[in-house]
Design a protein around this motif. Structure first.
Motif, PDB file in Angstrom:
ATOM      1  N   UNK A 289       0.835  -1.202   0.000  1.00 23.11           N
ATOM      2  CA  UNK A 289       0.000   0.000   0.000  1.00 23.11           C
ATOM      3  C   UNK A 289       0.874   1.257   0.000  1.00 23.11           C
ATOM      4  N   UNK A 290       1.971   1.231   0.745  1.00 21.43           N
ATOM      5  CA  UNK A 290       2.881   2.379   0.771  1.00 21.43           C
ATOM      6  C   UNK A 290       3.449   2.648  -0.620  1.00 21.43           C
ATOM      7  N   UNK A 291       3.774   1.578  -1.352  1.00 25.77           N
ATOM      8  CA  UNK A 291       4.304   1.745  -2.709  1.00 25.77           C
ATOM      9  C   UNK A 291       3.247   2.303  -3.654  1.00 25.77           C
ATOM     10  N   UNK A 292       1.985   1.912  -3.458  1.00 19.45           N
ATOM     11  CA  UNK A 292       0.900   2.375  -4.326  1.00 19.45           C
ATOM     12  C   UNK A 292       0.379   3.750  -3.931  1.00 19.45           C
ATOM     13  N   UNK A 293       0.661   4.168  -2.707  1.00 16.56           N
ATOM     14  CA  UNK A 293       0.074   5.385  -2.145  1.00 16.56           C
ATOM     15  C   UNK A 293       0.418   6.610  -2.992  1.00 16.56           C
ATOM     16  N   UNK A 294       1.631   6.645  -3.545  1.00 11.26           N
ATOM     17  CA  UNK A 294       2.058   7.818  -4.307  1.00 11.26           C
ATOM     18  C   UNK A 294       1.291   7.970  -5.620  1.00 11.26           C
ATOM     19  N   UNK A 295       0.639   6.906  -6.071  1.00 11.46           N
ATOM     20  CA  UNK A 295      -0.112   6.950  -7.321  1.00 11.46           C
ATOM     21  C   UNK A 295      -1.575   7.357  -7.114  1.00 11.46           C
ATOM     22  N   UNK A 296      -1.955   7.581  -5.870  1.00 12.14           N
ATOM     23  CA  UNK A 296      -3.339   7.960  -5.582  1.00 12.14           C
ATOM     24  C   UNK A 296      -3.567   9.443  -5.833  1.00 12.14           C
TER      25      UNK A 296
ATOM     26  N   UNK B 104      -7.943   9.219  -0.526  1.00 10.81           N
ATOM     27  CA  UNK B 104      -6.833   8.517   0.128  1.00 10.81           C
ATOM     28  C   UNK B 104      -7.281   7.798   1.398  1.00 10.81           C
ATOM     29  N   UNK B 105      -8.112   8.454   2.174  1.00 11.30           N
ATOM     30  CA  UNK B 105      -8.620   7.810   3.393  1.00 11.30           C
ATOM     31  C   UNK B 105      -9.430   6.569   3.032  1.00 11.30           C
ATOM     32  N   UNK B 106     -10.278   6.676   2.010  1.00 12.01           N
ATOM     33  CA  UNK B 106     -11.078   5.530   1.590  1.00 12.01           C
ATOM     34  C   UNK B 106     -10.213   4.359   1.159  1.00 12.01           C
ATOM     35  N   UNK B 107      -9.175   4.638   0.372  1.00 16.06           N
ATOM     36  CA  UNK B 107      -8.275   3.572  -0.090  1.00 16.06           C
ATOM     37  C   UNK B 107      -7.551   2.928   1.085  1.00 16.06           C
ATOM     38  N   UNK B 108      -7.082   3.736   2.007  1.00 19.45           N
ATOM     39  CA  UNK B 108      -6.369   3.198   3.167  1.00 19.45           C
ATOM     40  C   UNK B 108      -7.289   2.333   4.032  1.00 19.45           C
ATOM     41  N   UNK B 109      -8.487   2.823   4.271  1.00 18.88           N
ATOM     42  CA  UNK B 109      -9.431   2.059   5.094  1.00 18.88           C
ATOM     43  C   UNK B 109      -9.644   0.662   4.534  1.00 18.88           C
ATOM     44  N   UNK B 110      -9.804   0.575   3.224  1.00 19.02           N
ATOM     45  CA  UNK B 110     -10.177  -0.715   2.647  1.00 19.02           C
ATOM     46  C   UNK B 110      -8.967  -1.612   2.397  1.00 19.02           C
ATOM     47  N   UNK B 111      -7.839  -1.048   1.958  1.00 23.43           N
ATOM     48  CA  UNK B 111      -6.706  -1.905   1.612  1.00 23.43           C
ATOM     49  C   UNK B 111      -5.927  -2.409   2.824  1.00 23.43           C
ATOM     50  N   UNK B 112      -6.036  -1.727   3.947  1.00 21.90           N
ATOM     51  CA  UNK B 112      -5.258  -2.125   5.123  1.00 21.90           C
ATOM     52  C   UNK B 112      -5.968  -3.162   5.989  1.00 21.90           C
TER      53      UNK B 112
END
Length: 336
Positions: A90-97, A104-112
């Motif tokens: 997720x950290x590697x993909x985070x920069x592409x968000x 970003x909060x939505x992506x983090x909530x679901x992927x983590x």
């Protein structure tokens, strides 16, 4: 249960992937055709999701949970792939968000957060050890609820504390985890002593597919009206979700090999690393302030991508993790 009812349950289980895809399509159509129903449907999410998790937990005998604590290699592999490997991916993909905070909060909530419901179904369809994965489910739930606030802090910084409150997390943990789990174990205890309890338990376990379909319809229909011109932001996360599924297929296999697991357990590890807990974290996203409302749609979008991805996983993971893995067998023979 009558023979006719038993046959209906078997047919639903045999065609559950098609049923889930149809449920999401129906939910999308309902949300588009009747957007005014969205707020009302949101109130139905927690009850239908709580019922789904109750039926899921009903299939986890209390003794199996205790046994899972002694299943060291599998449990360690599941925890490693979910709470070490996934955050790194997720950290590697985070920069592409997109830079939008709500997205970003939505992506983090679901992927983590690892999945605890239909991962059991899809893992089983691919020949994974669903029983061990099912027994580990409560532990994965507790771990993700404890670790998620820390992960959000690491990714988003201290300012997120002013946005994401502890109350909704605790409420979701109580109503979606503690209460369904306690009720499931109470029914198990009744079934162990009374024939009536066995009948109730048996009837409840046949509702898994309809409840999952009802959950998907409710969730998708309630969130489609919230797009409101944010379709571009939401669409931007679809490639991220797709890449995550691709990367985690191989990452899960590597973790399973490191822990020297057999093929069924390895497939289960791949599935638990790839599938995410979108349905359980959705109430957390819904509790965010109005200016972050799109986070819930971002969470639901992951479900749409993932279910389609799971159709591919069911076909491809048995090839990626075959019943006989010569490389792993040689490694095991060398070390043993």
């Amino acid at each position: 249960m009558s023979q006719e009812q038993h046959g209906l349950v078997e047919r639903m289980e045999d065609h559950q992937v098609a049923i889930y895809l149809g449920a999401m399509a129906l939910g999308g159509l309902l949300g588009w055709a009747a957007p005014a129903a969205g707020p009302g449907l949101e109130y139905a999410i927690n009850p239908v999701l709580g019922a789904l998790l109750f039926v899921t937990f009903l299939q986890v005998p209390a003794k199996d949970l205790l046994r899972s604590l002694r299943d060291g290699r599998f449990l360690s592999a599941a925890m490693t792939v979910n709470f070490v490997v996934v955050p790194l991916v997720v950290a590697a993909l985070f920069t592409f968000l997109p830079a939008d905070q709500a997205v970003r909060v939505g992506v983090l909530l679901v992927l983590l957060c690892p999945c605890v419901d239909y991962v059991i179904v899809f893992s089983g369809l691919a020949g994974g050890d669903s029983r061990r994965l099912l027994a580990a489910t409560p532990l994965l739930l507790v771990a993700q609820m404890l670790l998620l606030p820390g992960f959000l802090y690491l990714f988003m910084g201290p300012d997120l504390g002013n946005i994401v409150k502890a109350g909704p997390f605790l409420q979701a943990f109580l109503f979606l985890i503690v209460i369904p789990l306690a009720l499931a174990w109470a029914l198990q205890a009744w079934a162990a002593r009374r024939e009536a309890g066995q009948k109730v338990s048996g009837a409840a376990t046949t509702t898994m597919v309809p409840l999952m379909a009802a959950t998907l319809i409710t969730v998708v229909a309630s969130q489609v009206p919230k797009l409101n011109g944010r379709l571009g932001d939401v669409a931007a996360v679809i490639p991220v979700y797709a890449v995550f599924l691709i990367v985690m297929a191989f990452a899960g296999r590597v973790v399973a090999r490191l822990f020297r697991l057999g093929a069924p357990a390895s497939r289960a590890v791949v599935f638990t690393g790839a599938t995410r807990n979108s349905l359980v974290v959705l109430p957390l996203a819904l509790a965010l302030p109005d200016d972050l409302a799109v986070a819930a749609v971002v969470v639901v979008t992951q479900t749409l991508v993932e279910v389609i991805g799971m159709v591919a996983y069911v076909r491809l993971i048995p090839r990626l993790v075959p019943d006989t893995d010569p490389d792993r067998d040689r490694a095991t023979a060398t070390t043993g």
